[in-house]
Write an enzyme that holds these catalytic residues in place. Structure first.
Site, short mmCIF file in Angstrom:
data_model
loop_
_atom_site.label_atom_id
_atom_site.label_comp_id
_atom_site.label_asym_id
_atom_site.label_seq_id
_atom_site.Cartn_x
_atom_site.Cartn_y
_atom_site.Cartn_z
N ALA A 66 -17.37 -19.38 -17.90
CA ALA A 66 -18.74 -19.89 -17.93
C ALA A 66 -19.30 -19.69 -19.33
O ALA A 66 -18.87 -18.81 -20.09
CB ALA A 66 -19.58 -19.16 -16.91
N GLY A 111 -14.26 -18.56 -14.98
CA GLY A 111 -14.38 -19.81 -14.26
C GLY A 111 -13.20 -20.74 -14.44
O GLY A 111 -12.94 -21.59 -13.59
N GLU A 114 -10.76 -19.53 -11.92
CA GLU A 114 -11.31 -19.89 -10.61
C GLU A 114 -11.16 -21.38 -10.34
O GLU A 114 -10.86 -21.79 -9.22
CB GLU A 114 -12.77 -19.46 -10.54
CG GLU A 114 -12.92 -17.94 -10.49
CD GLU A 114 -14.34 -17.46 -10.69
OE1 GLU A 114 -14.84 -16.71 -9.85
OE2 GLU A 114 -14.97 -17.85 -11.70
N GLU A 134 -14.79 -10.88 -16.05
CA GLU A 134 -16.23 -10.71 -15.85
C GLU A 134 -16.65 -9.24 -15.83
O GLU A 134 -17.76 -8.90 -16.24
CB GLU A 134 -16.66 -11.39 -14.55
CG GLU A 134 -16.65 -12.92 -14.60
CD GLU A 134 -15.31 -13.53 -14.23
OE1 GLU A 134 -15.26 -14.75 -14.03
OE2 GLU A 134 -14.30 -12.78 -14.16
#
Length: 264
Positions: A66, A111, A114, A134
């Site tokens: 992100a 992300g 993911e 993260e």
């Protein structure tokens, strides 16, 4: 809709979404996620699409996570909305009628991992790097990482990667079962397209049934999963593609599948 942060195209039944923010290592921001959602609308509405491929622009990243500049400005409610938008967009990949292949070139962090985990399977370049870092930012994965990674590689291995934020190389991702195949850097898209062409030649009804049976069956007990498979098998057998496939086998010729889906 025109796209500024992704590229979208479809040829010979293979749609390709390319994350296109190379200067930001293709980091996911709100604008890109909005365009990604619109591109998935295109995939869903186009009966010509048989397979979807995701990859990243440039040679450094698939998706490096992100956009930190954006999420750093978010309060709790804004963070929840951002995470929900990302998670819902990524989860749409699992619900598409067509198989989705991640072609991971370079960094797939946060992300990016993911996003790849929500695809049906992953091919990675030798230079690819995976991770859920993260924890190093004082947060946790927000786009499905704490849920999909344990289901794929088991909770103990997933905990280690999530708790440490450690980045792993493509070969280790292969050993862990995160990726299906590791390719030389210059050969990744050729390998992905070769597999995508094999899949695109199959019947759409059977592909959708197989994807739904696998994804749904993973979340129920074995007996319920077998019942789902039985129903899906019966519906497939009633389709024009099944008539073509069995007929071609008996006539010793290649099958040509063209049967529509019910919602075409």
């Amino acid at each position: 809709m025109s796209f500024d942060h992704i590229m979208y195209g479809c040829e010979d039944g293979i749609a390709v979404i390319t994350f296109n923010r190379p200067k930001a290592l293709n980091a996911l921001n709100a604008a890109l996620l909005k365009e990604f959602d619109a591109a998935l609308d295109n995939v869903e509405s186009d009966p010509a699409v048989r397979v979807l491929v995701l990859t990243g622009a440039g040679d450094k990243a698939f998706v490096a996570g992100a956009d930190i500049n954006e999420i750093n400005q978010l309060g709790p409610l804004g963070a929840k909305r951002f995470a929900r938008r990302g998670a819902e967009g990524i989860t749409r990949l699992t619900r598409l009628a067509v198989p989705v292949i991640a072609a991971v070139n370079g960094f797939a962090l946060g992300g990016g991992t993911e996003m790849a985990l929500a695809c049906d399977f992953i091919y990675a370049a030798q230079s690819a790097r995976f991770g859920l870092p993260e924890i190093n930012l004082g947060i946790i994965p927000g786009f499905g990482g704490t849920q999909r990674l344990p289901r794929l590689i088991g909770p103990a291995r997933a905990r280690e990667l999530i708790y440490t934020g450690r980045m792993i190389e493509a070969d280790e991702a292969l050993r862990l079962g995160i990726v299906n195949r590791v390719c030389a850097d210059g050969e990744l898209m050729d390998a992905v397209r070769e597999t995508a062409r094999l899949i695109a030649a199959k019947g759409r009804v059977a592909l959708r049934a197989a994807k739904q049976a696998i994804n749904t069956g993973l979340n129920v007990d074995l007996e319920s999963g077998l019942a789902l498979e039985n129903d899906a098998f019966a519906l497939c057998l009633a389709s024009p593609d099944a008539q073509e496939g069995t007929g071609a086998f008996l006539e010793k010729r290649p099958a040509v599948f063209s049967g529509p889906l019910d919602d075409d």
